[in-house]
Design a protein around this motif. Structure first.
Motif, PDB file in Angstrom:
ATOM      1  N   ALA A 202       0.856  -1.190   0.000  1.00  0.00           N
ATOM      2  CA  ALA A 202       0.000   0.000   0.000  1.00  0.00           C
ATOM      3  C   ALA A 202       0.892   1.240   0.000  1.00  0.00           C
ATOM      4  O   ALA A 202       1.995   1.201   0.537  1.00  0.00           O
ATOM      5  CB  ALA A 202      -0.897  -0.012   1.241  1.00  0.00           C
ATOM      6  N   PRO A 203       0.405   2.315  -0.602  1.00  0.00           N
ATOM      7  CA  PRO A 203       1.231   3.529  -0.586  1.00  0.00           C
ATOM      8  C   PRO A 203       1.366   4.091   0.829  1.00  0.00           C
ATOM      9  O   PRO A 203       0.470   3.925   1.654  1.00  0.00           O
ATOM     10  CB  PRO A 203       0.450   4.501  -1.468  1.00  0.00           C
ATOM     11  CG  PRO A 203      -0.964   4.017  -1.426  1.00  0.00           C
ATOM     12  CD  PRO A 203      -0.898   2.536  -1.251  1.00  0.00           C
ATOM     13  N   ILE A 204       2.486   4.730   1.086  1.00  0.00           N
ATOM     14  CA  ILE A 204       2.713   5.364   2.389  1.00  0.00           C
ATOM     15  C   ILE A 204       2.170   6.793   2.359  1.00  0.00           C
ATOM     16  O   ILE A 204       1.585   7.275   3.317  1.00  0.00           O
ATOM     17  CB  ILE A 204       4.230   5.394   2.708  1.00  0.00           C
ATOM     18  CG1 ILE A 204       4.837   3.996   2.648  1.00  0.00           C
ATOM     19  CG2 ILE A 204       4.496   6.058   4.057  1.00  0.00           C
ATOM     20  CD1 ILE A 204       4.452   3.078   3.750  1.00  0.00           C
ATOM     21  N   ILE A 205       2.383   7.457   1.222  1.00  0.00           N
ATOM     22  CA  ILE A 205       1.840   8.809   1.063  1.00  0.00           C
ATOM     23  C   ILE A 205       0.505   8.674   0.350  1.00  0.00           C
ATOM     24  O   ILE A 205       0.425   8.061  -0.712  1.00  0.00           O
ATOM     25  CB  ILE A 205       2.792   9.689   0.217  1.00  0.00           C
ATOM     26  CG1 ILE A 205       4.143   9.820   0.923  1.00  0.00           C
ATOM     27  CG2 ILE A 205       2.173  11.060  -0.042  1.00  0.00           C
ATOM     28  CD1 ILE A 205       5.178  10.566   0.095  1.00  0.00           C
ATOM     29  N   THR A 206      -0.532   9.221   0.940  1.00  0.00           N
ATOM     30  CA  THR A 206      -1.865   9.040   0.359  1.00  0.00           C
ATOM     31  C   THR A 206      -2.740  10.265   0.627  1.00  0.00           C
ATOM     32  O   THR A 206      -2.493  11.023   1.573  1.00  0.00           O
ATOM     33  CB  THR A 206      -2.536   7.765   0.933  1.00  0.00           C
ATOM     34  OG1 THR A 206      -3.900   7.749   0.550  1.00  0.00           O
ATOM     35  CG2 THR A 206      -2.466   7.722   2.441  1.00  0.00           C
ATOM     36  N   GLY A 207      -3.761  10.395  -0.219  1.00  0.00           N
ATOM     37  CA  GLY A 207      -4.670  11.513  -0.038  1.00  0.00           C
ATOM     38  C   GLY A 207      -5.864  11.157   0.827  1.00  0.00           C
ATOM     39  O   GLY A 207      -6.657  12.012   1.195  1.00  0.00           O
ATOM     40  N   SER A 208      -6.024   9.850   1.172  1.00  0.00           N
ATOM     41  CA  SER A 208      -7.256   9.463   1.866  1.00  0.00           C
ATOM     42  C   SER A 208      -7.020   9.197   3.349  1.00  0.00           C
ATOM     43  O   SER A 208      -5.921   8.855   3.771  1.00  0.00           O
ATOM     44  CB  SER A 208      -7.849   8.218   1.205  1.00  0.00           C
ATOM     45  OG  SER A 208      -6.917   7.175   1.253  1.00  0.00           O
ATOM     46  N   ASP A 209      -8.080   9.348   4.101  1.00  0.00           N
ATOM     47  CA  ASP A 209      -8.046   9.052   5.541  1.00  0.00           C
ATOM     48  C   ASP A 209      -8.956   7.859   5.765  1.00  0.00           C
ATOM     49  O   ASP A 209     -10.154   8.001   5.952  1.00  0.00           O
ATOM     50  CB  ASP A 209      -8.539  10.267   6.332  1.00  0.00           C
ATOM     51  CG  ASP A 209      -8.599   9.981   7.825  1.00  0.00           C
ATOM     52  OD1 ASP A 209      -8.151   8.903   8.258  1.00  0.00           O
ATOM     53  OD2 ASP A 209      -9.099  10.845   8.578  1.00  0.00           O
TER      54      ASP A 209
ATOM     55  N   LEU B 182       0.538  10.840   5.646  1.00  0.00           N
ATOM     56  CA  LEU B 182       1.082   9.482   5.782  1.00  0.00           C
ATOM     57  C   LEU B 182      -0.082   8.548   6.069  1.00  0.00           C
ATOM     58  O   LEU B 182      -0.995   8.900   6.831  1.00  0.00           O
ATOM     59  CB  LEU B 182       2.093   9.433   6.934  1.00  0.00           C
ATOM     60  CG  LEU B 182       3.369  10.234   6.753  1.00  0.00           C
ATOM     61  CD1 LEU B 182       4.249  10.120   8.006  1.00  0.00           C
ATOM     62  CD2 LEU B 182       4.142   9.750   5.526  1.00  0.00           C
ATOM     63  N   THR B 183      -0.040   7.372   5.517  1.00  0.00           N
ATOM     64  CA  THR B 183      -1.198   6.475   5.620  1.00  0.00           C
ATOM     65  C   THR B 183      -1.487   6.059   7.067  1.00  0.00           C
ATOM     66  O   THR B 183      -0.565   5.797   7.836  1.00  0.00           O
ATOM     67  CB  THR B 183      -0.991   5.219   4.739  1.00  0.00           C
ATOM     68  OG1 THR B 183      -2.204   4.469   4.746  1.00  0.00           O
ATOM     69  CG2 THR B 183       0.146   4.336   5.242  1.00  0.00           C
ATOM     70  N   VAL B 184      -2.780   5.999   7.402  1.00  0.00           N
ATOM     71  CA  VAL B 184      -3.172   5.452   8.708  1.00  0.00           C
ATOM     72  C   VAL B 184      -3.517   3.968   8.576  1.00  0.00           C
ATOM     73  O   VAL B 184      -3.608   3.248   9.570  1.00  0.00           O
ATOM     74  CB  VAL B 184      -4.370   6.207   9.343  1.00  0.00           C
ATOM     75  CG1 VAL B 184      -3.995   7.634   9.682  1.00  0.00           C
ATOM     76  CG2 VAL B 184      -5.595   6.168   8.436  1.00  0.00           C
TER      77      VAL B 184
ATOM     78  N   GLY C  43      -3.635   0.723   5.146  1.00  0.00           N
ATOM     79  CA  GLY C  43      -3.587   0.431   3.710  1.00  0.00           C
ATOM     80  C   GLY C  43      -4.873  -0.194   3.208  1.00  0.00           C
ATOM     81  O   GLY C  43      -4.954  -0.660   2.061  1.00  0.00           O
ATOM     82  N   GLN C  44      -5.891  -0.205   4.060  1.00  0.00           N
ATOM     83  CA  GLN C  44      -7.108  -0.967   3.740  1.00  0.00           C
ATOM     84  C   GLN C  44      -7.807  -0.564   2.439  1.00  0.00           C
ATOM     85  O   GLN C  44      -8.135  -1.426   1.617  1.00  0.00           O
ATOM     86  CB  GLN C  44      -8.095  -0.839   4.897  1.00  0.00           C
ATOM     87  CG  GLN C  44      -9.421  -1.515   4.624  1.00  0.00           C
ATOM     88  CD  GLN C  44     -10.510  -1.016   5.525  1.00  0.00           C
ATOM     89  OE1 GLN C  44     -10.256  -0.773   6.697  1.00  0.00           O
ATOM     90  NE2 GLN C  44     -11.712  -0.873   5.009  1.00  0.00           N
ATOM     91  N   LEU C  45      -8.041   0.734   2.270  1.00  0.00           N
ATOM     92  CA  LEU C  45      -8.847   1.138   1.106  1.00  0.00           C
ATOM     93  C   LEU C  45      -8.165   0.730  -0.193  1.00  0.00           C
ATOM     94  O   LEU C  45      -8.806   0.236  -1.125  1.00  0.00           O
ATOM     95  CB  LEU C  45      -9.106   2.645   1.133  1.00  0.00           C
ATOM     96  CG  LEU C  45      -9.797   3.212   2.383  1.00  0.00           C
ATOM     97  CD1 LEU C  45     -10.219   4.661   2.142  1.00  0.00           C
ATOM     98  CD2 LEU C  45     -11.000   2.386   2.807  1.00  0.00           C
ATOM     99  N   GLU C  46      -6.844   0.894  -0.228  1.00  0.00           N
ATOM    100  CA  GLU C  46      -6.104   0.501  -1.424  1.00  0.00           C
ATOM    101  C   GLU C  46      -6.083  -1.023  -1.551  1.00  0.00           C
ATOM    102  O   GLU C  46      -6.193  -1.568  -2.654  1.00  0.00           O
ATOM    103  CB  GLU C  46      -4.672   1.040  -1.369  1.00  0.00           C
ATOM    104  CG  GLU C  46      -4.567   2.570  -1.474  1.00  0.00           C
ATOM    105  CD  GLU C  46      -4.640   3.287  -0.139  1.00  0.00           C
ATOM    106  OE1 GLU C  46      -4.952   2.630   0.876  1.00  0.00           O
ATOM    107  OE2 GLU C  46      -4.378   4.505  -0.093  1.00  0.00           O
ATOM    108  N   ALA C  47      -5.951  -1.726  -0.406  1.00  0.00           N
ATOM    109  CA  ALA C  47      -5.951  -3.195  -0.442  1.00  0.00           C
ATOM    110  C   ALA C  47      -7.281  -3.714  -0.987  1.00  0.00           C
ATOM    111  O   ALA C  47      -7.327  -4.708  -1.718  1.00  0.00           O
ATOM    112  CB  ALA C  47      -5.682  -3.758   0.951  1.00  0.00           C
ATOM    113  N   GLU C  48      -8.369  -3.028  -0.660  1.00  0.00           N
ATOM    114  CA  GLU C  48      -9.683  -3.455  -1.169  1.00  0.00           C
ATOM    115  C   GLU C  48      -9.706  -3.460  -2.694  1.00  0.00           C
ATOM    116  O   GLU C  48     -10.273  -4.361  -3.318  1.00  0.00           O
ATOM    117  CB  GLU C  48     -10.787  -2.528  -0.646  1.00  0.00           C
ATOM    118  CG  GLU C  48     -11.191  -2.811   0.782  1.00  0.00           C
ATOM    119  CD  GLU C  48     -12.378  -1.944   1.206  1.00  0.00           C
ATOM    120  OE1 GLU C  48     -13.430  -1.997   0.561  1.00  0.00           O
ATOM    121  OE2 GLU C  48     -12.212  -1.202   2.204  1.00  0.00           O
ATOM    122  N   THR C  49      -9.064  -2.438  -3.295  1.00  0.00           N
ATOM    123  CA  THR C  49      -9.079  -2.386  -4.766  1.00  0.00           C
ATOM    124  C   THR C  49      -8.346  -3.594  -5.348  1.00  0.00           C
ATOM    125  O   THR C  49      -8.732  -4.115  -6.384  1.00  0.00           O
ATOM    126  CB  THR C  49      -8.440  -1.085  -5.309  1.00  0.00           C
ATOM    127  OG1 THR C  49      -7.037  -1.099  -5.064  1.00  0.00           O
ATOM    128  CG2 THR C  49      -9.043   0.164  -4.706  1.00  0.00           C
TER     129      THR C  49
END
Ligand code: 4AD
Ligand code: MG
Length: 477
Positions: free
Chosen positions: A155-162, A201-203, A205-211
């Protein structure tokens, strides 16, 4: 001649051969017996030095902490505590450790003192054991998933989502602070801090893992996650490692089965591979217990606790049942803890969780079907319209170790939820696409790796199970 790891020398298979060992001196007793350790095992090898063979100048340098190399014959040991020892023929000192200055002397140091010396504490027996266990647990995590058809997803470390919507994010900035973009009111325009975008910084990686689960079926992340929690507890870090499996077509029951099976596997694997380290940590704990008043002593040793988890099913209890249990519990006599909670709908405090696990059920507990109000936006709504398919796993002595859920896979329901929670729908356009195209039921969870290491090592402060803890107080290394 190449040197051999001490863990291999101790098996005795090179008996009566010339061997070479390299490591750091633990102690040098009576100017004759060097206890040498190279980190490959908790156990030292005894190296016997014949005083007359070596100049006093050289032997003076063999202090606790010094890095040395010894060459000699591996012989059977007559002394108690070891089977083999090295009869030293050659001795070389790579680096001395001046006893006047070297902080890690052979005596009991407090954990606070060791935290201040996080770069040297790994040279103690205790931290050697903890970090070998941590490494083995990491390997077991990968092994479990790889053996069970999961793909490792970064999962990305830098992300726009919370992902959690809890507002605990560290911002990432590329701003040149001498030349900061400002809003019309003159305030720093943080909306543009990552090359024109707002990022953190990511809290999780779930949302990206879902994709990825929506294409690869079963995936897992295992990486660092960050929470800007300004809390100073023994369970929270600002930087911690999280393991997050995500599985297409799994419902909440499948998710619970996976979490329980996974945790048992990694504990069992580590028990087998790190036996000596765990026996050492168990003994350390037992010594600590002896200093406690009888009433506060644990009735199980560390190894017993680990085996107990392996041998017993985790108790599965709904949030509603848990609240009833808490309501009917007797308040603690000294009123230190109030077990009766405000009412249905409130989040459980850690003392409630500990009561359920340590006093009521006395085993790991999976709490499920929490009120929707207190959980994140992505969890699947139950038919009752009040609860979501969430699950938290609570462990004795630790509290929450896992948080997970079945995800809301229905596009319209998810969009309504996002709106009702005031989340910017546009920012999640890519996430919503997973529900627009080929959506399917799916579930996953996050296990806080350091909390798992706490459980397996029997340590009580999360700062002692990660090499360089990041907390509001400590980030200097
Ligand atoms: O319960 P949490 O916040 O859940 C999630 O982040 C989900 N997105 C996970 C998922 O479903 N994929 O965090 C999961 C776990 C907690 O149960 C806890 O063990 C650990 O992460 N954790 C922390 N560990 C150390 N320090 C902190 N500040 C932590 N916050 C959470
Ligand atoms: Mg949680």
């Amino acid at each position: 001649m190449k040197h051999t790891k001490i863990v291999d020398l101790l098996t005795g298979k090179n008996l009566l051969h010339e061997v070479k060992a390299k490591g750091w001196v633990k102690t040098f007793r009576n100017n004759q017996f060097i206890a040498l350790n190279d980190g490959s095992t908790i156990n030292n090898i005894q190296c016997v030095v014949d005083l007359d063979k070596f100049p006093a100048e050289l032997l003076k340098k063999v202090n606790t902490g010094a890095a040395i190399s010894v060459t000699g014959t591996l012989i059977e040991s007559k002394g108690a505590g070891q089977n083999v020892e090295i009869q030293v023929n050659k001795l070389k000192v790579y680096g001395e450790a001046n006893p006047e200055e070297y902080p890690i002397q052979p005596k009991k140091h407090s954990l606070e003192f060791l935290r201040e010396n996080a770069h040297l504490r790994i040279r103690t027996n205790m931290f050697g054991a903890i970090m070998r266990v941590r490494s083995t647990l990491s390997y077991a995590v990968h092994k479990y998933f790889q053996d069970n058809g999961f793909f490792y997803f970064n999962a990305p470390i830098i992300t726009g989502s919370d992902a959690e919507g809890a507002g605990e994010m560290f911002r990432v900035t590329s701003l040149d602070f001498d030349n900061v973009p400002r809003t019309e009111e003159g305030k720093v325009n943080f909306k543009e801090d990552f090359f024109g975008k707002s990022t953190n910084l990511t809290v999780s990686g779930q949302l990206e893992a879902e994709t990825y689960a929506m294409a690869l079926g079963s995936v897992y992340t295992f990486g660092p996650t960050f929470r800007a929690e300004n809390s100073n507890t023994s369970r929270h870090l600002a930087e911690f490692w999280m393991i997050e499996p995500e599985v297409a077509f799994n419902d909440l029951d499948d998710n619970m089965d996976l979490a329980e099976d996974f945790i048992k596997y990694v504990v069992r694997y580590t028990l087998e591979k790190c036996h000596d380290d765990l026996v050492f940590l168990d003994k350390r704990l037992q010594d600590e217990e002896k200093n406690k008043p009888q009433a506060e002593r644990s009735d199980m040793s560390l190894l017993e606790k680990l085996n107990f988890v392996l041998e017993n099913n985790f108790k599965r209890v709904s949030y509603t049942e848990a609240v009833d249990i808490l309501r009917n519990s007797k308040p603690n006599k000294n009123k230190k803890f109030k077990y009766i909670i405000d009412g249905w709908g409130a989040d459980l405090q850690s003392e409630h969780e500990r009561y359920l696990v340590e006093k009521h059920f006395k085993c790991p507990v999976i709490l499920f079907d929490y009120p929707a109000e207190i959980k994140a936006f992505y969890m699947r709504m139950n038919e009752d319209g009040k609860t979501v398919r969430a699950m938290d796993i609570l462990f004795p002595g630790i509290g929450e170790i896992v948080g997970g859920s079945q995800r809301e896979e229905r596009y319209d329901v998810l969009v309504d939820k996002i709106k009702s929670m005031g989340i910017d729908e546009e920012e999640l356009w890519w996430y919503l696409d997973t529900r627009k195209f080929g959506t399917a039921p799916h579930s996953g969870f996050g296990l806080g790796f350091e909390r798992l290491v706490l459980f397996v090592t029997g340590m009580t402060n999360i700062r002692d199970v990660i090499p360089f803890p990041r907390t509001p107080q400590s980030a200097e290394f």
